[in-house]
Motif scaffolding. Structure first.
Motif, short mmCIF file in Angstrom:
data_model
loop_
_atom_site.label_atom_id
_atom_site.label_comp_id
_atom_site.label_asym_id
_atom_site.label_seq_id
_atom_site.Cartn_x
_atom_site.Cartn_y
_atom_site.Cartn_z
N LYS A 42 -40.56 -17.96 -17.06
CA LYS A 42 -40.86 -16.48 -18.23
C LYS A 42 -42.30 -16.79 -17.68
CE LYS A 42 -37.58 -18.00 -21.30
NZ LYS A 42 -37.04 -18.66 -22.80
N ASP A 147 -43.09 2.64 -24.91
CA ASP A 147 -41.96 2.44 -24.06
C ASP A 147 -41.74 3.17 -22.99
OD1 ASP A 147 -41.58 0.34 -25.76
OD2 ASP A 147 -40.02 -0.11 -24.99
N ASN A 179 -51.63 -8.28 -27.00
CA ASN A 179 -49.85 -8.81 -26.59
C ASN A 179 -49.61 -10.16 -25.37
OD1 ASN A 179 -48.27 -6.65 -28.69
ND2 ASN A 179 -50.02 -5.75 -27.33
N TRP A 181 -47.15 -10.32 -22.73
CA TRP A 181 -46.10 -9.65 -21.49
C TRP A 181 -45.17 -10.47 -20.80
CZ3 TRP A 181 -45.83 -4.94 -24.34
CH2 TRP A 181 -46.98 -4.31 -24.77
N THR A 182 -44.10 -10.48 -21.69
CA THR A 182 -43.05 -11.54 -20.46
C THR A 182 -42.00 -10.02 -19.63
OG1 THR A 182 -42.52 -12.73 -22.54
CG2 THR A 182 -41.12 -13.52 -20.70
N TRP A 183 -42.18 -10.78 -18.55
CA TRP A 183 -41.89 -10.13 -17.49
C TRP A 183 -40.27 -10.59 -18.07
CZ3 TRP A 183 -44.43 -6.37 -17.98
CH2 TRP A 183 -46.42 -7.48 -17.48
N THR A 184 -39.68 -9.84 -17.64
CA THR A 184 -37.62 -10.14 -17.92
C THR A 184 -37.02 -10.60 -16.12
OG1 THR A 184 -36.91 -7.91 -17.80
CG2 THR A 184 -37.07 -8.81 -19.90
N ARG A 189 -32.12 -4.91 -17.31
CA ARG A 189 -33.35 -4.79 -19.04
C ARG A 189 -34.34 -3.56 -18.68
NH1 ARG A 189 -33.75 -11.40 -20.58
NH2 ARG A 189 -34.52 -10.16 -22.27
N PHE A 192 -39.98 -5.62 -19.84
CA PHE A 192 -41.51 -6.30 -20.63
C PHE A 192 -39.83 -7.28 -22.00
CE2 PHE A 192 -42.45 -2.70 -21.43
CZ PHE A 192 -42.18 -1.94 -22.88
N ILE A 193 -40.81 -8.03 -22.23
CA ILE A 193 -40.59 -8.61 -23.74
C ILE A 193 -42.04 -8.62 -24.47
CG2 ILE A 193 -40.15 -10.11 -25.27
CD1 ILE A 193 -37.86 -10.89 -23.33
N ARG A 194 -41.79 -7.72 -25.21
CA ARG A 194 -43.70 -7.13 -26.06
C ARG A 194 -43.24 -9.07 -26.94
NH1 ARG A 194 -45.58 -3.65 -30.57
NH2 ARG A 194 -47.75 -4.07 -30.23
N ARG A 195 -44.87 -9.10 -26.95
CA ARG A 195 -44.98 -10.81 -28.68
C ARG A 195 -46.43 -9.89 -28.76
NH1 ARG A 195 -45.81 -16.47 -27.33
NH2 ARG A 195 -46.73 -17.41 -29.18
#
Length: 350
Positions: A42, A147, A179, A181-184, A189, A192-195
């Motif tokens: 992840k 996005d 943030n 940013w997890t690279w999926t 999909r 990225f998933i932003r946290r």
């Protein structure tokens, strides 16, 4: 939708948009060469948007051609679809061609130094896309999301750069704030998933833990990134990159808790690993600044891929207060170098 000649629309009302730049840790992991093979760990990148914004103003031109002016570059004028994309302003012309515009004068003003490793060209592309999407909204009512803005800016840059490009610069510019940013690494999909790590009043608090300096020499990310990519592909330093993934995750968790001690430790370890792999990420002045930060109990990291540009420090405000005059004395040795007056910017492109 091809927007065509915008001069009649812009003649009475030019369009302006702006976006923030960023500092970061865990960069390069946003490039597919890394996050696809490392996906089970992840991999993520953390960035902090800065209020050194880049403003793009689109106004009516005097003829059908596209004129672009930006501080630090010679003005450029080309007919629609005729600009060479390897020009210093080629990315901006590529964005203009994507929207199919003509008859415009684009002015770019940035509060950050040119080629300073803060994501400048990508930020300008995000701001230009926002400005042109506002024109399109007036025509057909179709609004572009943050996005969509970031993904389009990245796609255009990836298309004309001739080398693999990451996505973190565009995301920081589009969303602002702090943030992870997890690279999926999943083609089906969103990439990225932003946290969001810090919000509200804690952004002001975190700004007091931050110090950013320009080293006075320009940064070219392709030099260092190209080396890292080649090393990774040929099997070199795989364990080091796995540790960088882990350290970035540790840093993200620590920043979310505002635990500066753990964040500083992870930051300095990440910098040390990268410097071992590629010593040129910091020049002599950068080395001196980073060493001073460590002596004063702070973390230090180059921005982007290093090799010039900026260095940022993180730490207790009292430690930073002692570090700042030391940095100023070191930076005085180079006429174009200095501390940048900036804070975290909660807003993205607007």
């Amino acid at each position: 939708m091809k927007l065509g000649n915008l001069a009649p629309i812009l003649d009475s009302q030019p369009i302006t948009a702006s976006a923030p730049c960023r500092v970061d840790i865990g960069g390069t992991l946003d490039i597919g060469s890394f996050h696809y093979p490392l996906r089970h760990q992840k991999p993520a990148t953390v960035n902090l948007a800065l209020d050194l914004r880049t403003e793009v103003r689109v106004q009516a031109g005097s003829d059908r051609r596209i004129r672009i002016a930006s501080a630090g570059f010679e003005d450029a004028v080309f007919g629609p679809g005729m600009a060479p994309y390897d020009h210093p302003l080629g990315l901006m012309f590529a964005v203009a061609d994507y929207f199919g515009i003509e008859g415009v004068h684009i002015r770019i003003r940035s509060a950050s130094p040119p080629k300073s490793g803060l994501g400048g060209s990508s930020v300008a592309a995000v701001a230009l896309i926002r400005a042109l999407s506002m024109v399109r909204e007036k025509m057909d009512g179709e609004e572009m999301s943050p996005d969509g803005t970031a993904l389009l800016a990245h796609a255009v840059e990836q298309g004309v750069a001739g080398v693999p490009c990451g996505l973190q610069d565009q995301l920081a510019a589009a969303f602002g704030g702090v943030n992870a940013w997890t690279w999926t690494a999943d083609p089906g999909r969103l990439p990225f998933i932003r946290r969001p790590l810090v919000t509200g009043q804690d952004l002001d608090r975190l700004s007091r833990h931050l110090l950013v300096a320009y080293l006075g020499v320009t940064h070219v990310s392709t030099d260092v990134n190209g080396t890292w990519i080649r090393q990774f592909i040929d099997g070199s330093h795989r364990k080091e990159w796995e540790e960088i993934v882990s350290l970035t995750q540790t840093f993200a968790d620590a920043i979310q808790r505002l635990d500066m001690d753990i964040a500083v430790e992870a930051m300095n370890r990440e910098t040390a690993i990268r410097k071992t792999m590629t010593p040129r990420v910091l020049d002599d002045l950068g080395d001196r600044l980073a060493a001073a930060a460590v002596r004063f109990g702070c973390g230090a990291r180059f921005t982007g891929a290093g090799g010039g540009g900026c260095l940022w420090a993180l730490g207790d405000p009292n430690n930073l207060a002692e570090l700042k005059p030391k940095w100023e004395r070191l930076l005085d040795r180079r006429s174009s170098a200095g501390i940048l007056d900036c804070r975290i910017d909660a807003e993205g492109v607007r």
